[in-house]
Enzyme design. Structure first.
Site, PDB file in Angstrom:
ATOM      1  N   HIS A 160       0.831  -1.215   0.000  1.00 52.04           N
ATOM      2  CA  HIS A 160       0.000   0.000   0.000  1.00 52.04           C
ATOM      3  C   HIS A 160       0.862   1.260   0.000  1.00 52.04           C
ATOM      4  O   HIS A 160       2.046   1.219   0.334  1.00 52.04           O
ATOM      5  CB  HIS A 160      -0.923   0.027   1.221  1.00 52.04           C
ATOM      6  N   LYS A 164      -0.719   5.019   4.298  1.00 50.53           N
ATOM      7  CA  LYS A 164      -1.642   4.116   4.993  1.00 50.53           C
ATOM      8  C   LYS A 164      -1.224   3.950   6.448  1.00 50.53           C
ATOM      9  O   LYS A 164      -0.055   3.718   6.737  1.00 50.53           O
ATOM     10  CB  LYS A 164      -1.705   2.756   4.277  1.00 50.53           C
TER      11      LYS A 164
HETATM   12  N1  LIG Z   1     -13.237  -0.573   2.706  1.00 47.64           N
HETATM   13  C1  LIG Z   1     -12.536  -0.215   1.649  1.00 47.64           C
HETATM   14  O1  LIG Z   1     -12.764  -0.693   0.513  1.00 47.64           O
HETATM   15  C2  LIG Z   1     -11.445   0.780   1.803  1.00 47.64           C
HETATM   16  C3  LIG Z   1     -11.129   1.200   3.061  1.00 47.64           C
HETATM   17  N2  LIG Z   1     -10.203   2.162   3.240  1.00 47.64           N
HETATM   18  C4  LIG Z   1     -10.011   2.604   4.593  1.00 47.64           C
HETATM   19  O2  LIG Z   1     -10.750   3.818   4.767  1.00 47.64           O
HETATM   20  C5  LIG Z   1     -10.075   4.646   5.714  1.00 47.64           C
HETATM   21  C6  LIG Z   1      -9.821   6.018   5.099  1.00 47.64           C
HETATM   22  O3  LIG Z   1      -8.927   5.869   4.009  1.00 47.64           O
HETATM   23  P1  LIG Z   1      -8.451   7.136   3.168  1.00 47.64           P
HETATM   24  O4  LIG Z   1      -9.632   7.846   2.604  1.00 47.64           O
HETATM   25  O5  LIG Z   1      -7.387   6.650   2.277  1.00 47.64           O
HETATM   26  O6  LIG Z   1      -7.790   7.995   4.348  1.00 47.64           O
HETATM   27  P2  LIG Z   1      -7.660   9.586   4.480  1.00 47.64           P
HETATM   28  O7  LIG Z   1      -6.692   9.826   5.587  1.00 47.64           O
HETATM   29  O8  LIG Z   1      -7.410  10.186   3.137  1.00 47.64           O
HETATM   30  O9  LIG Z   1      -9.121  10.039   4.943  1.00 47.64           O
HETATM   31  C7  LIG Z   1      -9.646   9.884   6.231  1.00 47.64           C
HETATM   32  C8  LIG Z   1     -10.388  11.157   6.565  1.00 47.64           C
HETATM   33  O10 LIG Z   1     -11.143  10.996   7.768  1.00 47.64           O
HETATM   34  C9  LIG Z   1     -11.049  12.232   8.450  1.00 47.64           C
HETATM   35  N3  LIG Z   1     -11.454  12.153   9.850  1.00 47.64           N
HETATM   36  C10 LIG Z   1     -10.707  11.739  10.895  1.00 47.64           C
HETATM   37  N4  LIG Z   1     -11.431  11.866  12.027  1.00 47.64           N
HETATM   38  C11 LIG Z   1     -12.647  12.361  11.658  1.00 47.64           C
HETATM   39  C12 LIG Z   1     -13.834  12.714  12.360  1.00 47.64           C
HETATM   40  N5  LIG Z   1     -13.905  12.592  13.704  1.00 47.64           N
HETATM   41  N6  LIG Z   1     -14.910  13.184  11.676  1.00 47.64           N
HETATM   42  C13 LIG Z   1     -14.860  13.276  10.345  1.00 47.64           C
HETATM   43  N7  LIG Z   1     -13.769  12.980   9.611  1.00 47.64           N
HETATM   44  C14 LIG Z   1     -12.682  12.524  10.270  1.00 47.64           C
HETATM   45  C15 LIG Z   1      -9.606  12.615   8.257  1.00 47.64           C
HETATM   46  O11 LIG Z   1      -9.387  13.953   8.613  1.00 47.64           O
HETATM   47  C16 LIG Z   1      -9.428  12.321   6.758  1.00 47.64           C
HETATM   48  O12 LIG Z   1      -9.841  13.377   5.928  1.00 47.64           O
HETATM   49  C17 LIG Z   1      -8.804   3.901   6.111  1.00 47.64           C
HETATM   50  O13 LIG Z   1      -9.063   3.186   7.301  1.00 47.64           O
HETATM   51  C18 LIG Z   1      -8.582   2.918   4.958  1.00 47.64           C
HETATM   52  O14 LIG Z   1      -7.880   1.781   5.330  1.00 47.64           O
HETATM   53  C19 LIG Z   1      -9.564   2.741   2.187  1.00 47.64           C
HETATM   54  C20 LIG Z   1      -9.825   2.341   0.913  1.00 47.64           C
HETATM   55  C21 LIG Z   1     -10.792   1.298   0.626  1.00 47.64           C
HETATM   56  O1  LIG Z   2      -5.949   2.367   3.150  1.00 47.38           O
HETATM   57  C1  LIG Z   2      -6.105   1.985   1.979  1.00 47.38           C
HETATM   58  O2  LIG Z   2      -5.711   2.660   1.017  1.00 47.38           O
HETATM   59  C2  LIG Z   2      -6.812   0.728   1.744  1.00 47.38           C
HETATM   60  N1  LIG Z   2      -7.304   0.106   2.768  1.00 47.38           N
HETATM   61  C3  LIG Z   2      -8.067  -1.088   2.742  1.00 47.38           C
HETATM   62  C4  LIG Z   2      -7.406  -2.170   3.559  1.00 47.38           C
HETATM   63  O3  LIG Z   2      -6.843  -1.881   4.629  1.00 47.38           O
HETATM   64  O4  LIG Z   2      -7.456  -3.330   3.164  1.00 47.38           O
HETATM   65  C5  LIG Z   2      -8.495  -1.497   1.372  1.00 47.38           C
HETATM   66  C6  LIG Z   2      -7.557  -1.135   0.267  1.00 47.38           C
HETATM   67  O5  LIG Z   2      -6.579  -2.114   0.150  1.00 47.38           O
HETATM   68  C7  LIG Z   2      -6.995   0.252   0.351  1.00 47.38           C
END
Ligand SMILES: NC(=O)C1=CN([C@@H]2O[C@H](COP(=O)(O)OP(=O)(O)OC[C@H]3O[C@@H](n4cnc5c(N)ncnc54)[C@H](O)[C@@H]3O)[C@@H](O)[C@H]2O)C=CC1
Ligand SMILES: O=C(O)C1=N[C@H](C(=O)O)C[C@H](O)C1
Length: 254
Positions: A160, A164
């Site tokens: 990743h 991350k």
């Molecule tokens: N389920 C899936 O398919 C996927 C899951 N993820 C997960 O999603 C999460 C976010 O990933 P990204 O968008 O890449 O991270 P990012 O860091 O770009 O976005 C997270 C956002 O949440 C905000 N945040 C933190 N505390 C908050 C609060 N109390 N209220 C509102 N907003 C708040 C942060 O300020 C930031 O803007 C991670 O845990 C990642 O692993 C990421 C990609 C795919």
């Molecule tokens: O943080 C990410 O970017 C992603 N998080 C998810 C994970 O923890 O598996 C899904 C994806 O791989 C991207």
């Protein structure tokens, strides 16, 4: 037929969604998808207050980080792609208000995940470390392969981007869970660097051959599209804790 279309035809109104993590990488894509979605609408963007100022200079309609009950109650479901602490805040709020919740955030500790299981007695929750339909099928494929290659040694590699926060990835943990029904103690190797969106490979290692099943993400679009469609589907089903396979109604592999 697009995913969710059949279920949506039974709903008279649009599905209204709150989005926690609105200003993040996933949030940016989800809000774009919702901006042109036929059946789902973003009614409550939830972001940190500092991010509001950065993104929208001047008067800002984005809510600050505290769980605003009034904001969330205007929606049918909360989509959450943020940080675990934030997830718990909104989950408590959603459970109290009986609003559904899509938890896409990874890195939740056991105690947080177990709270989600309890909350699922009151509301419908989709908890998935990977909301991509392609990755859901990939997981099913790996579970099937694990049964076929039961005599081999298994291992998982995930790569990743440098930003991350959690290690190993939620998807890698879910993959381990899939293959561990056949073999215990499967190790995960994690690499972090550059702008890699998210790659996962499951190795089945024999004495004289190796089978590798791999999934690579070229953009985040498939996570975001799957999450929105899953949120629409979740709003058409009852309480309980679902994964993507359950929400999509996919039967298990042969
Ligand atoms: N389920 C899936 O398919 C996927 C899951 N993820 C997960 O999603 C999460 C976010 O990933 P990204 O968008 O890449 O991270 P990012 O860091 O770009 O976005 C997270 C956002 O949440 C905000 N945040 C933190 N505390 C908050 C609060 N109390 N209220 C509102 N907003 C708040 C942060 O300020 C930031 O803007 C991670 O845990 C990642 O692993 C990421 C990609 C795919
Ligand atoms: O943080 C990410 O970017 C992603 N998080 C998810 C994970 O923890 O598996 C899904 C994806 O791989 C991207």
């Amino acid at each position: 037929m697009r995913l969710g279309q059949a279920q949506h035809s039974q709903r008279a109104q649009d599905v209204l969604l709150s989005l926690a993590g609105y200003a993040g990488r996933m949030g940016a894509l989800i809000r774009t998808i919702l901006g042109r979605h036929q059946h789902a609408k973003l009614v409550a963007p939830l972001a940190m207050s500092g991010e509001c100022r950065r993104m929208a200079p001047g008067p800002c309609s984005i809510r600050a980080c505290h769980a605003d009950a009034r904001t969330i109650s205007a929606s049918d479901a909360v989509m959450d792609f943020s940080r675990p602490r934030c997830t718990m805040l909104y989950l408590r709020c959603a459970a109290a208000l009986r609003r559904r919740m899509v938890i896409g955030t990874t890195g939740l500790c056991q105690c947080e995940a177990s709270y989600a299981r309890t909350a699922a007695q009151r509301i419908g929750i989709l908890m998935s470390a990977n909301t991509s339909v392609g990755v859901t099928l990939f997981r099913m494929l790996c579970a099937y392969a694990a049964r076929l290659y039961a005599g081999y040694d298994f291992g998982i590699v995930e790569v990743h981007h440098r930003n991350k926060r959690d290690v190993p990835s939620g998807t890698a943990i879910a993959l381990r869970h899939c293959v561990e029904s056949t073999q215990h103690g499967v190790s995960i190797c994690s690499l972090r660097g550059g702008g890699v969106v998210g790659d996962h490979a499951v190795f089945f290692m024999g004495d004289s051959d190796v089978v590798v099943i791999e999934h690579r993400s070229t953009t985040r679009l498939h996570f975001a599209t799957g999450a929105v469609e899953a949120a629409v589907l979740l709003c058409a089903i009852g309480n309980g804790l679902y994964d993507m396979q359950g929400v999509l109604g996919l039967s298990t592999a042969p």
